[in-house]
Design a protein around this motif. Sequence first.
Motif, PDB file in Angstrom:
ATOM      1  N   MET A   1       0.816  -1.196   0.000  1.00 21.82           N
ATOM      2  CA  MET A   1       0.000   0.000   0.000  1.00 21.82           C
ATOM      3  C   MET A   1       0.864   1.267   0.000  1.00 21.82           C
ATOM      4  SD  MET A   1      -2.273   1.411   3.109  1.00 21.82           S
ATOM      5  CE  MET A   1      -1.582   2.986   3.479  1.00 21.82           C
ATOM      6  N   LEU A   2       1.885   1.281   0.851  1.00 20.69           N
ATOM      7  CA  LEU A   2       2.731   2.468   0.958  1.00 20.69           C
ATOM      8  C   LEU A   2       3.534   2.707  -0.319  1.00 20.69           C
ATOM      9  CD1 LEU A   2       4.057   2.109   4.625  1.00 20.69           C
ATOM     10  CD2 LEU A   2       2.335   3.682   3.770  1.00 20.69           C
ATOM     11  N   LYS A   3       3.915   1.623  -0.985  1.00 20.72           N
ATOM     12  CA  LYS A   3       4.713   1.751  -2.222  1.00 20.72           C
ATOM     13  C   LYS A   3       3.955   2.560  -3.263  1.00 20.72           C
ATOM     14  CE  LYS A   3       8.191  -0.799  -0.900  1.00 20.72           C
ATOM     15  NZ  LYS A   3       9.355  -0.121  -0.388  1.00 20.72           N
ATOM     16  N   GLU A   4       2.644   2.381  -3.333  1.00 17.81           N
ATOM     17  CA  GLU A   4       1.827   3.132  -4.297  1.00 17.81           C
ATOM     18  C   GLU A   4       1.841   4.628  -3.968  1.00 17.81           C
ATOM     19  OE1 GLU A   4       0.356   2.091  -7.156  1.00 17.81           O
ATOM     20  OE2 GLU A   4       1.463   0.260  -6.704  1.00 17.81           O
ATOM     21  N   GLU A   5       1.816   4.937  -2.667  1.00 17.80           N
ATOM     22  CA  GLU A   5       1.820   6.342  -2.265  1.00 17.80           C
ATOM     23  C   GLU A   5       3.185   6.989  -2.517  1.00 17.80           C
ATOM     24  OE1 GLU A   5      -0.193   7.595   1.228  1.00 17.80           O
ATOM     25  OE2 GLU A   5      -1.450   5.812   1.264  1.00 17.80           O
ATOM     26  N   TYR A   6       4.250   6.190  -2.476  1.00 17.49           N
ATOM     27  CA  TYR A   6       5.584   6.721  -2.786  1.00 17.49           C
ATOM     28  C   TYR A   6       5.646   7.201  -4.231  1.00 17.49           C
ATOM     29  CZ  TYR A   6       7.655   4.418   1.343  1.00 17.49           C
ATOM     30  OH  TYR A   6       7.981   4.034   2.603  1.00 17.49           O
ATOM     31  N   LYS A   7       4.976   6.480  -5.109  1.00 13.82           N
ATOM     32  CA  LYS A   7       5.052   6.776  -6.546  1.00 13.82           C
ATOM     33  C   LYS A   7       4.627   8.213  -6.851  1.00 13.82           C
ATOM     34  CE  LYS A   7       4.817   2.165  -8.513  1.00 13.82           C
ATOM     35  NZ  LYS A   7       6.234   1.937  -8.342  1.00 13.82           N
ATOM     36  N   VAL A   8       3.660   8.731  -6.118  1.00 15.33           N
ATOM     37  CA  VAL A   8       3.205  10.112  -6.316  1.00 15.33           C
ATOM     38  C   VAL A   8       4.365  11.071  -6.059  1.00 15.33           C
ATOM     39  CG1 VAL A   8       1.674  11.912  -5.414  1.00 15.33           C
ATOM     40  CG2 VAL A   8       0.829   9.572  -5.700  1.00 15.33           C
ATOM     41  N   TYR A   9       5.053  10.863  -4.930  1.00 16.04           N
ATOM     42  CA  TYR A   9       6.144  11.755  -4.552  1.00 16.04           C
ATOM     43  C   TYR A   9       7.370  11.520  -5.435  1.00 16.04           C
ATOM     44  CZ  TYR A   9       3.051  12.700  -0.720  1.00 16.04           C
ATOM     45  OH  TYR A   9       1.949  13.068   0.012  1.00 16.04           O
ATOM     46  N   GLU A  10       7.579  10.284  -5.831  1.00 14.74           N
ATOM     47  CA  GLU A  10       8.683   9.976  -6.742  1.00 14.74           C
ATOM     48  C   GLU A  10       8.463  10.695  -8.081  1.00 14.74           C
ATOM     49  OE1 GLU A  10      11.067   6.048  -8.425  1.00 14.74           O
ATOM     50  OE2 GLU A  10       9.169   5.789  -7.373  1.00 14.74           O
ATOM     51  N   GLY A  11       7.229  10.699  -8.555  1.00 18.23           N
ATOM     52  CA  GLY A  11       6.890  11.391  -9.805  1.00 18.23           C
ATOM     53  C   GLY A  11       7.137  12.889  -9.692  1.00 18.23           C
ATOM     54  N   LYS A  12       6.777  13.464  -8.547  1.00 15.76           N
ATOM     55  CA  LYS A  12       7.001  14.901  -8.343  1.00 15.76           C
ATOM     56  C   LYS A  12       8.500  15.215  -8.339  1.00 15.76           C
ATOM     57  CE  LYS A  12       2.787  15.968  -5.761  1.00 15.76           C
ATOM     58  NZ  LYS A  12       2.236  16.438  -4.492  1.00 15.76           N
ATOM     59  N   MET A  13       9.291  14.343  -7.726  1.00 17.55           N
ATOM     60  CA  MET A  13      10.740  14.562  -7.691  1.00 17.55           C
ATOM     61  C   MET A  13      11.335  14.462  -9.101  1.00 17.55           C
ATOM     62  SD  MET A  13      12.057  12.786  -4.186  1.00 17.55           S
ATOM     63  CE  MET A  13      11.418  13.284  -2.585  1.00 17.55           C
ATOM     64  N   LYS A  14      10.830  13.516  -9.882  1.00 17.84           N
ATOM     65  CA  LYS A  14      11.293  13.384 -11.278  1.00 17.84           C
ATOM     66  C   LYS A  14      10.977  14.657 -12.067  1.00 17.84           C
ATOM     67  CE  LYS A  14      11.532   8.473 -12.438  1.00 17.84           C
ATOM     68  NZ  LYS A  14      11.666   7.872 -11.152  1.00 17.84           N
ATOM     69  N   LYS A  15       9.809  15.229 -11.826  1.00 15.78           N
ATOM     70  CA  LYS A  15       9.435  16.476 -12.505  1.00 15.78           C
ATOM     71  C   LYS A  15      10.374  17.613 -12.101  1.00 15.78           C
ATOM     72  CE  LYS A  15       4.663  15.498 -13.586  1.00 15.78           C
ATOM     73  NZ  LYS A  15       3.336  15.406 -13.066  1.00 15.78           N
ATOM     74  N   SER A  16      10.794  17.632 -10.843  1.00 10.95           N
ATOM     75  CA  SER A  16      11.746  18.653 -10.393  1.00 10.95           C
ATOM     76  C   SER A  16      13.076  18.496 -11.124  1.00 10.95           C
ATOM     77  CB  SER A  16      11.984  18.559  -8.890  1.00 10.95           C
ATOM     78  OG  SER A  16      10.822  18.904  -8.186  1.00 10.95           O
ATOM     79  N   ILE A  17      13.518  17.257 -11.292  1.00 14.88           N
ATOM     80  CA  ILE A  17      14.768  16.990 -12.010  1.00 14.88           C
ATOM     81  C   ILE A  17      14.628  17.423 -13.468  1.00 14.88           C
ATOM     82  CG2 ILE A  17      16.313  15.164 -12.846  1.00 14.88           C
ATOM     83  CD1 ILE A  17      15.650  13.660 -10.187  1.00 14.88           C
ATOM     84  N   GLU A  18      13.478  17.113 -14.080  1.00 16.98           N
ATOM     85  CA  GLU A  18      13.246  17.520 -15.469  1.00 16.98           C
ATOM     86  C   GLU A  18      13.246  19.039 -15.594  1.00 16.98           C
ATOM     87  OE1 GLU A  18       9.588  15.588 -16.565  1.00 16.98           O
ATOM     88  OE2 GLU A  18      10.490  13.592 -16.380  1.00 16.98           O
ATOM     89  N   SER A  19      12.705  19.728 -14.612  1.00 17.98           N
ATOM     90  CA  SER A  19      12.673  21.186 -14.617  1.00 17.98           C
ATOM     91  C   SER A  19      14.093  21.754 -14.565  1.00 17.98           C
ATOM     92  CB  SER A  19      11.858  21.692 -13.434  1.00 17.98           C
ATOM     93  OG  SER A  19      11.929  23.083 -13.346  1.00 17.98           O
ATOM     94  N   VAL A  20      14.942  21.186 -13.715  1.00 18.48           N
ATOM     95  CA  VAL A  20      16.333  21.623 -13.625  1.00 18.48           C
ATOM     96  C   VAL A  20      17.034  21.371 -14.954  1.00 18.48           C
ATOM     97  CG1 VAL A  20      18.566  21.147 -12.519  1.00 18.48           C
ATOM     98  CG2 VAL A  20      16.521  21.365 -11.128  1.00 18.48           C
ATOM     99  N   SER A  21      16.766  20.221 -15.547  1.00 16.06           N
ATOM    100  CA  SER A  21      17.365  19.889 -16.837  1.00 16.06           C
ATOM    101  C   SER A  21      16.948  20.898 -17.910  1.00 16.06           C
ATOM    102  CB  SER A  21      16.949  18.474 -17.247  1.00 16.06           C
ATOM    103  OG  SER A  21      17.557  18.108 -18.450  1.00 16.06           O
TER     104      SER A  21
END
Length: 185
Positions: A1-21
Amino acid sequence: MLKEEYKVYEGKMKKSIESVSADFASVRAGRANAAVLDRISVDYYGTPTPIQQIASIASPDPRSLVIQPWDTSAVKAIEKAIQNSDLGINPQNDGKSIRLNFPQLTEERRKELVKQIHKYSEGGKVAVRNIRRDAMDHFKKLEKASEITEDEMKQVEKDLQKLTDDSCKEIDKLLEKKEKELMAV
Protein backbone atom coordinates in the motif's frame (compact mmCIF):
# COMPACT_ATOMS: atom_id res chain seq x y z
CA MET A 1 0.00 0.00 0.00
CA LEU A 2 2.73 2.47 0.96
CA LYS A 3 4.71 1.75 -2.22
CA GLU A 4 1.83 3.13 -4.30
CA GLU A 5 1.82 6.34 -2.26
CA TYR A 6 5.58 6.72 -2.79
CA LYS A 7 5.05 6.78 -6.55
CA VAL A 8 3.20 10.11 -6.32
CA TYR A 9 6.14 11.75 -4.55
CA GLU A 10 8.68 9.98 -6.74
CA GLY A 11 6.89 11.39 -9.81
CA LYS A 12 7.00 14.90 -8.34
CA MET A 13 10.74 14.56 -7.69
CA LYS A 14 11.29 13.38 -11.28
CA LYS A 15 9.44 16.48 -12.51
CA SER A 16 11.75 18.65 -10.39
CA ILE A 17 14.77 16.99 -12.01
CA GLU A 18 13.25 17.52 -15.47
CA SER A 19 12.67 21.19 -14.62
CA VAL A 20 16.33 21.62 -13.62
CA SER A 21 17.36 19.89 -16.84
CA ALA A 22 15.20 22.30 -18.86
CA ASP A 23 16.73 25.25 -16.99
CA PHE A 24 20.21 23.96 -17.86
CA ALA A 25 19.23 23.62 -21.53
CA SER A 26 18.27 27.30 -21.58
CA VAL A 27 21.81 28.31 -20.54
CA ARG A 28 23.87 28.84 -23.64
CA ALA A 29 27.27 27.26 -23.97
CA GLY A 30 28.94 29.29 -26.71
CA ARG A 31 26.81 28.13 -29.63
CA ALA A 32 23.55 29.63 -30.80
CA ASN A 33 20.73 27.39 -29.60
CA ALA A 34 17.02 28.18 -29.86
CA ALA A 35 16.50 26.56 -26.42
CA VAL A 36 17.90 29.70 -24.78
CA LEU A 37 14.66 31.44 -25.80
CA ASP A 38 12.37 28.79 -24.25
CA ARG A 39 11.92 30.63 -20.97
CA ILE A 40 11.32 34.07 -22.47
CA SER A 41 7.70 35.18 -22.75
CA VAL A 42 6.55 38.13 -24.83
CA ASP A 43 3.65 40.38 -23.87
CA TYR A 44 1.62 39.71 -27.01
CA TYR A 45 -1.73 41.53 -26.97
CA GLY A 46 -1.75 41.44 -23.18
CA THR A 47 -0.95 37.73 -22.91
CA PRO A 48 2.49 36.31 -21.95
CA THR A 49 3.36 34.15 -24.96
CA PRO A 50 6.50 32.06 -25.65
CA ILE A 51 8.55 33.41 -28.57
CA GLN A 52 8.27 30.07 -30.40
CA GLN A 53 4.49 30.53 -30.66
CA ILE A 54 4.64 33.90 -32.42
CA ALA A 55 7.80 33.62 -34.52
CA SER A 56 10.07 31.27 -36.41
CA ILE A 57 13.59 30.87 -35.06
CA ALA A 58 16.46 30.00 -37.37
CA SER A 59 20.19 29.58 -36.84
CA PRO A 60 21.94 30.72 -40.05
CA ASP A 61 25.37 30.13 -38.51
CA PRO A 62 26.76 28.70 -35.23
CA ARG A 63 26.97 32.10 -33.54
CA SER A 64 23.60 33.69 -34.36
CA LEU A 65 19.84 33.24 -34.21
CA VAL A 66 17.27 35.01 -36.37
CA ILE A 67 13.78 35.48 -34.96
CA GLN A 68 11.16 36.26 -37.58
CA PRO A 69 7.72 37.06 -36.12
CA TRP A 70 4.68 36.09 -38.17
CA ASP A 71 3.10 39.38 -37.07
CA THR A 72 5.64 42.19 -37.62
CA SER A 73 3.92 44.30 -34.96
CA ALA A 74 5.40 41.88 -32.39
CA VAL A 75 9.03 42.73 -33.27
CA LYS A 76 9.30 45.49 -30.63
CA ALA A 77 7.68 43.32 -27.94
CA ILE A 78 10.06 40.42 -28.68
CA GLU A 79 13.05 42.76 -28.63
CA LYS A 80 11.95 44.21 -25.27
CA ALA A 81 11.40 40.71 -23.77
CA ILE A 82 14.90 39.60 -24.83
CA GLN A 83 16.47 42.77 -23.39
CA ASN A 84 14.64 42.26 -20.08
CA SER A 85 15.69 38.60 -19.86
CA ASP A 86 18.88 37.29 -18.26
CA LEU A 87 20.31 36.27 -21.64
CA GLY A 88 22.92 39.01 -21.70
CA ILE A 89 22.60 39.53 -25.47
CA ASN A 90 21.56 42.72 -27.21
CA PRO A 91 19.04 42.02 -29.99
CA GLN A 92 19.43 43.76 -33.36
CA ASN A 93 16.12 44.78 -34.87
CA ASP A 94 15.76 45.51 -38.61
CA GLY A 95 12.00 46.13 -38.48
CA LYS A 96 11.00 42.68 -39.78
CA SER A 97 13.22 40.33 -37.81
CA ILE A 98 15.52 40.23 -34.82
CA ARG A 99 19.08 38.94 -34.95
CA LEU A 100 20.89 37.66 -31.86
CA ASN A 101 24.67 37.40 -32.16
CA PHE A 102 26.24 35.14 -29.56
CA PRO A 103 29.79 36.26 -28.76
CA GLN A 104 32.51 33.79 -27.86
CA LEU A 105 32.19 33.17 -24.13
CA THR A 106 34.83 34.88 -22.02
CA GLU A 107 36.21 33.23 -18.91
CA GLU A 108 34.30 35.75 -16.79
CA ARG A 109 31.00 35.01 -18.59
CA ARG A 110 31.58 31.26 -18.22
CA LYS A 111 31.97 31.71 -14.48
CA GLU A 112 28.74 33.77 -14.35
CA LEU A 113 26.92 31.01 -16.22
CA VAL A 114 28.33 28.38 -13.85
CA LYS A 115 27.00 30.43 -10.90
CA GLN A 116 23.63 30.59 -12.66
CA ILE A 117 23.43 26.81 -13.15
CA HIS A 118 24.46 26.29 -9.51
CA LYS A 119 21.45 28.43 -8.52
CA TYR A 120 19.21 26.32 -10.76
CA SER A 121 20.51 23.09 -9.25
CA GLU A 122 20.09 24.41 -5.70
CA GLY A 123 16.53 25.44 -6.56
CA GLY A 124 15.88 21.92 -7.82
CA LYS A 125 17.28 20.38 -4.64
CA VAL A 126 15.12 22.69 -2.51
CA ALA A 127 12.08 21.60 -4.51
CA VAL A 128 12.98 17.93 -3.94
CA ARG A 129 13.40 18.53 -0.20
CA ASN A 130 10.05 20.33 -0.07
CA ILE A 131 8.43 17.30 -1.72
CA ARG A 132 10.03 15.08 0.92
CA ARG A 133 8.70 17.37 3.66
CA ASP A 134 5.19 17.26 2.17
CA ALA A 135 5.39 13.46 1.96
CA MET A 136 6.55 13.22 5.59
CA ASP A 137 3.66 15.43 6.70
CA HIS A 138 1.24 13.21 4.78
CA PHE A 139 2.58 10.01 6.35
CA LYS A 140 2.67 11.55 9.86
CA LYS A 141 -1.03 12.33 9.50
CA LEU A 142 -1.63 8.71 8.52
CA GLU A 143 0.32 7.58 11.58
CA LYS A 144 -1.71 9.88 13.87
CA ALA A 145 -4.89 8.49 12.37
CA SER A 146 -3.53 4.99 13.17
CA GLU A 147 -3.58 4.01 9.48
CA ILE A 148 0.12 3.07 9.59
CA THR A 149 2.24 1.76 12.47
CA GLU A 150 5.31 3.35 14.06
CA ASP A 151 7.55 0.74 12.39
CA GLU A 152 6.02 1.52 9.00
CA MET A 153 6.64 5.22 9.66
CA LYS A 154 10.32 4.54 10.35
CA GLN A 155 10.53 2.62 7.06
CA VAL A 156 8.75 5.48 5.25
CA GLU A 157 11.33 7.95 6.61
CA LYS A 158 14.21 5.76 5.33
CA ASP A 159 12.59 5.25 1.93
CA LEU A 160 11.79 8.94 1.46
CA GLN A 161 15.31 9.93 2.49
CA LYS A 162 16.77 7.48 -0.05
CA LEU A 163 14.45 8.84 -2.74
CA THR A 164 15.51 12.41 -1.87
CA ASP A 165 19.21 11.51 -1.86
CA ASP A 166 18.92 9.76 -5.24
CA SER A 167 17.11 12.77 -6.73
CA CYS A 168 19.74 15.19 -5.40
CA LYS A 169 22.52 12.98 -6.82
CA GLU A 170 20.79 13.03 -10.20
CA ILE A 171 20.68 16.86 -10.09
CA ASP A 172 24.38 16.90 -9.14
CA LYS A 173 25.20 14.71 -12.16
CA LEU A 174 23.31 17.08 -14.46
CA LEU A 175 25.12 20.04 -12.87
CA GLU A 176 28.54 18.44 -13.29
CA LYS A 177 27.84 17.64 -16.96
CA LYS A 178 26.59 21.18 -17.72
CA GLU A 179 29.51 22.74 -15.83
CA LYS A 180 32.01 20.75 -17.93
CA GLU A 181 30.17 21.82 -21.08
CA LEU A 182 30.34 25.50 -20.07
CA MET A 183 33.98 25.44 -19.02
CA ALA A 184 35.17 23.58 -22.15
CA VAL A 185 37.00 26.00 -24.40
